[in-house]
Design an enzyme around this catalytic site. Structure first.
Site, PDB file in Angstrom:
ATOM      1  N   LEU A  17       6.715   6.477  -0.671  1.00  0.00           N
ATOM      2  CA  LEU A  17       5.380   6.526  -0.068  1.00  0.00           C
ATOM      3  C   LEU A  17       5.462   6.749   1.437  1.00  0.00           C
ATOM      4  O   LEU A  17       4.622   7.430   2.019  1.00  0.00           O
ATOM      5  CB  LEU A  17       4.633   5.223  -0.361  1.00  0.00           C
ATOM      6  CG  LEU A  17       4.400   4.878  -1.832  1.00  0.00           C
ATOM      7  CD1 LEU A  17       3.632   3.564  -1.951  1.00  0.00           C
ATOM      8  CD2 LEU A  17       3.656   5.998  -2.553  1.00  0.00           C
ATOM      9  N   ASP A  36      13.481   2.753   9.393  1.00  0.00           N
ATOM     10  CA  ASP A  36      14.068   2.657   8.061  1.00  0.00           C
ATOM     11  C   ASP A  36      15.523   2.235   8.181  1.00  0.00           C
ATOM     12  O   ASP A  36      16.201   2.590   9.145  1.00  0.00           O
ATOM     13  CB  ASP A  36      13.981   4.017   7.346  1.00  0.00           C
ATOM     14  CG  ASP A  36      14.037   3.882   5.827  1.00  0.00           C
ATOM     15  OD1 ASP A  36      15.077   3.426   5.315  1.00  0.00           O
ATOM     16  OD2 ASP A  36      13.043   4.237   5.161  1.00  0.00           O
ATOM     17  N   TYR A 167       7.505 -10.658  -6.267  1.00  0.00           N
ATOM     18  CA  TYR A 167       6.892  -9.428  -5.773  1.00  0.00           C
ATOM     19  C   TYR A 167       5.382  -9.597  -5.582  1.00  0.00           C
ATOM     20  O   TYR A 167       4.828  -9.222  -4.544  1.00  0.00           O
ATOM     21  CB  TYR A 167       7.184  -8.290  -6.742  1.00  0.00           C
ATOM     22  CG  TYR A 167       6.683  -6.947  -6.286  1.00  0.00           C
ATOM     23  CD1 TYR A 167       7.292  -6.285  -5.224  1.00  0.00           C
ATOM     24  CD2 TYR A 167       5.600  -6.332  -6.910  1.00  0.00           C
ATOM     25  CE1 TYR A 167       6.837  -5.042  -4.800  1.00  0.00           C
ATOM     26  CE2 TYR A 167       5.143  -5.094  -6.499  1.00  0.00           C
ATOM     27  CZ  TYR A 167       5.765  -4.449  -5.442  1.00  0.00           C
ATOM     28  OH  TYR A 167       5.303  -3.224  -5.017  1.00  0.00           O
ATOM     29  N   PHE A 200       3.475   4.571  -8.603  1.00  0.00           N
ATOM     30  CA  PHE A 200       3.677   5.844  -7.925  1.00  0.00           C
ATOM     31  C   PHE A 200       5.117   6.300  -8.126  1.00  0.00           C
ATOM     32  O   PHE A 200       6.024   5.492  -8.312  1.00  0.00           O
ATOM     33  CB  PHE A 200       3.372   5.719  -6.429  1.00  0.00           C
ATOM     34  CG  PHE A 200       1.927   5.950  -6.086  1.00  0.00           C
ATOM     35  CD1 PHE A 200       1.523   7.094  -5.411  1.00  0.00           C
ATOM     36  CD2 PHE A 200       0.961   5.030  -6.455  1.00  0.00           C
ATOM     37  CE1 PHE A 200       0.194   7.321  -5.106  1.00  0.00           C
ATOM     38  CE2 PHE A 200      -0.376   5.239  -6.160  1.00  0.00           C
ATOM     39  CZ  PHE A 200      -0.764   6.393  -5.476  1.00  0.00           C
ATOM     40  N   THR A 202       8.327   6.953  -7.014  1.00  0.00           N
ATOM     41  CA  THR A 202       9.223   6.662  -5.899  1.00  0.00           C
ATOM     42  C   THR A 202      10.564   6.206  -6.465  1.00  0.00           C
ATOM     43  O   THR A 202      10.719   6.033  -7.676  1.00  0.00           O
ATOM     44  CB  THR A 202       8.666   5.541  -4.996  1.00  0.00           C
ATOM     45  OG1 THR A 202       8.687   4.301  -5.730  1.00  0.00           O
ATOM     46  CG2 THR A 202       7.233   5.838  -4.552  1.00  0.00           C
TER      47      THR A 202
END
Length: 257
Positions: A17, A36, A167, A200, A202
């Protein structure tokens, strides 16, 4: 607020994303600083998109106050004013609290702590330090807007499945920060929102069982990073959006699994 000519930080911007968001912002004429841990991928992305618009301040661990502070300073030195941050960096973990019989694969305190530290504390760390820059800048618009913060939650904060205690807790924390943070920063003209994506395409979902798509209503597929990024762009450009958690999930409601 305009994207063109303005500078945004994207955490987790080297993939998934975050990468989709970086590409969209650059396409719209914005400058991006990628935070990152995967420094190599981030630099490859910057090279492919143009290093005049994309900057990599080095390997960035969002849980480190010192590293984030230095990365923000380098970004401001490179581009000048900051217009905001999109926090996409995070981890996906899965383990049940307990299982019958002998099983080593349960939600240990260390795994719970790790998930909260990256997804929630890391997000707050970046928000806090970026906001200190934003509130002390001249405004971008006639309304007095000085920037925007967009965090990534997940529909798991409402629809958490079995094995998603850590999570869901981490993403629930991100979602719950949205309104009070927006209220904290409103006097300085900084907006705060969260996006809660469903499934999504990823790296995090590469191993997801296709059976989960039974919970998708329409379209009957996973979302694509560029669709998430289009929502990011809309939030940046629409000054009336503030203090909200926005689901983008094709009306998916996760089952218990």
């Amino acid at each position: 607020m305009q994207i063109k000519g303005n500078t945004f930080i994207v955490t987790g911007g080297a993939s998934g994303l975050g990468e989709g968001t970086v590409r969209k912002l650059v396409e719209a004429g914005g400058n991006v600083s990628i935070f990152d841990l995967n420094d190599e991928n981030a630099r490859e992305l910057a090279k492919s998109l143009g290093e005049s618009q994309v900057f990599v301040p080095g390997k960035v661990d969002v849980t480190s106050e010192v590293i984030v502070r230095e990365a923000i300073q380098k970004t401001v030195e490179k581009f000048g004013k900051l217009a905001g941050v999109i926090n996409c960096g995070g981890v996906a973990t899965a383990a049940k609290v307990a299982r019958r019989g002998k099983s080593a694969h349960t939600l240990t305190l260390d795994l719970f702590d790790f998930t909260i530290r990256v997804n929630l504390i890391g997000t707050y760390n970046v928000c806090r330090q970026v906001s200190e820059v934003l509130v002390n800048q001249d405004p971008f618009t006639e309304d007095g807007e000085r920037g925007v913060i967009i965090n990534t939650a997940s529909i798991a904060y409402q629809d958490g499945q079995a094995g998603q205690v850590a999570y869901s807790a981490s993403k629930g924390g991100v979602a719950s920060m949205t309104l009070p943070m927006a209220r904290d920063l409103a006097p300085a003209g900084v907006r705060v929102l969260a996006i809660a994506p469903g499934l999504f395409q990823t790296n995090m979902t590469a191993m997801v069982n296709e059976k989960v798509l039974k919970d998708a209503i329409f379209p009957h597929r996973m979302g694509k990073p560029h669709e998430f990024a289009k929502l990011v762009a809309s939030i940046i450009e629409n000054g009336m959006l503030n203090g909200e958690v926005i689901r983008i999930d094709g009306a998916t409601r996760l089952g218990k699994l």
